[in-house]
Design a protein around this motif. Structure first.
Motif, mmCIF file in Angstrom:
data_model
loop_
_atom_site.group_PDB
_atom_site.id
_atom_site.type_symbol
_atom_site.label_atom_id
_atom_site.label_comp_id
_atom_site.label_asym_id
_atom_site.label_seq_id
_atom_site.Cartn_x
_atom_site.Cartn_y
_atom_site.Cartn_z
ATOM 1 N N ALA A 25 -58.459 -25.071 27.734
ATOM 2 C CA ALA A 25 -58.071 -26.481 27.652
ATOM 3 C C ALA A 25 -57.637 -26.841 26.235
ATOM 4 N N ARG A 26 -58.322 -26.283 25.262
ATOM 5 C CA ARG A 26 -57.955 -26.541 23.858
ATOM 6 C C ARG A 26 -56.590 -25.942 23.537
ATOM 7 N N MET A 27 -56.335 -24.730 24.035
ATOM 8 C CA MET A 27 -55.024 -24.110 23.830
ATOM 9 C C MET A 27 -53.927 -24.964 24.453
ATOM 10 N N GLU A 28 -54.188 -25.447 25.658
ATOM 11 C CA GLU A 28 -53.192 -26.268 26.347
ATOM 12 C C GLU A 28 -52.969 -27.575 25.599
ATOM 13 N N ILE A 32 -51.063 -24.075 21.806
ATOM 14 C CA ILE A 32 -51.199 -22.816 21.080
ATOM 15 C C ILE A 32 -51.671 -21.743 22.052
ATOM 16 N N GLY A 33 -51.474 -20.498 21.706
ATOM 17 C CA GLY A 33 -51.895 -19.401 22.561
ATOM 18 C C GLY A 33 -52.863 -18.468 21.876
ATOM 19 N N PHE A 34 -53.481 -18.943 20.791
ATOM 20 C CA PHE A 34 -54.288 -18.071 19.944
ATOM 21 C C PHE A 34 -55.375 -18.896 19.284
ATOM 22 N N ASP A 49 -54.260 -16.479 24.933
ATOM 23 C CA ASP A 49 -54.085 -16.892 26.323
ATOM 24 C C ASP A 49 -53.937 -15.662 27.215
ATOM 25 N N ARG A 50 -53.321 -14.633 26.701
ATOM 26 C CA ARG A 50 -53.175 -13.375 27.445
ATOM 27 C C ARG A 50 -54.551 -12.738 27.704
ATOM 28 N N ASP A 51 -55.449 -12.774 26.733
ATOM 29 C CA ASP A 51 -56.802 -12.249 26.927
ATOM 30 C C ASP A 51 -57.490 -12.954 28.094
#
Length: 141
Positions: A25-28, A32-34, A49-51
């Motif tokens: 949720a924080r990435m969204e 960011i994706g990291f 996000d890939r992890d």
């Protein structure tokens, strides 16, 4: 020019006890994706996000019950704040990473540097070389 002059000192960090749902949720929210994982200036690992997709969603893990610490990458490639921009760019290209935490000589986290940060300060030939290195698939035998 050394990397400290161009790094981003605004660090997005979560603790290892953060749920994957909260981290996602924080990435969204922040687009960011990291995320860096740790406390204060002590870096424990990274989460992408890939992890989340590869290590948790595809395995059917409960996103609320699973913690960041359960799937984080604990082997983190870092650069030191005194390293030259060109050296860091080559290292990122060789290791095929888009972002790299920046630490001091005591291994305390100071910031993060991305390909975008570096591209502004490199000659165009090195930028192309770096991007090619990061995006190429590695061939393993």
């Amino acid at each position: 020019m050394n990397i400290r002059k161009i790094m981003n000192a605004e660090i997005e960090m979560v603790s290892a006890s953060t749920s994957l749902k909260e981290a996602a949720a924080r990435m969204e929210r922040d687009r960011i994706g990291f995320l860096l994982v740790g406390q204060g200036r002590n870096l424990q690992g990274t989460l992408t996000d890939r992890d989340i997709v590869i290590k948790a969603v595809s395995q059917g893990m409960d996103m609320q019950a699973t913690k960041v610490g359960d799937i984080l990458n604990s082997e983190v490639l870092c650069c030191e704040d005194t390293q030259h921009v060109d050296e860091v760019a080559r290292h990122m290209s060789d290791e095929q990473v888009r972002r790299m935490p920046v630490v001091n000589h005591e291994k305390q986290l100071l910031g993060i540097v991305s390909i975008g940060d570096l591209a502004q300060y490199l000659n165009p030939e090195l930028v192309g070389e770096m991007l090619k290195g990061v995006t190429e698939k590695r061939h393993t035998a």
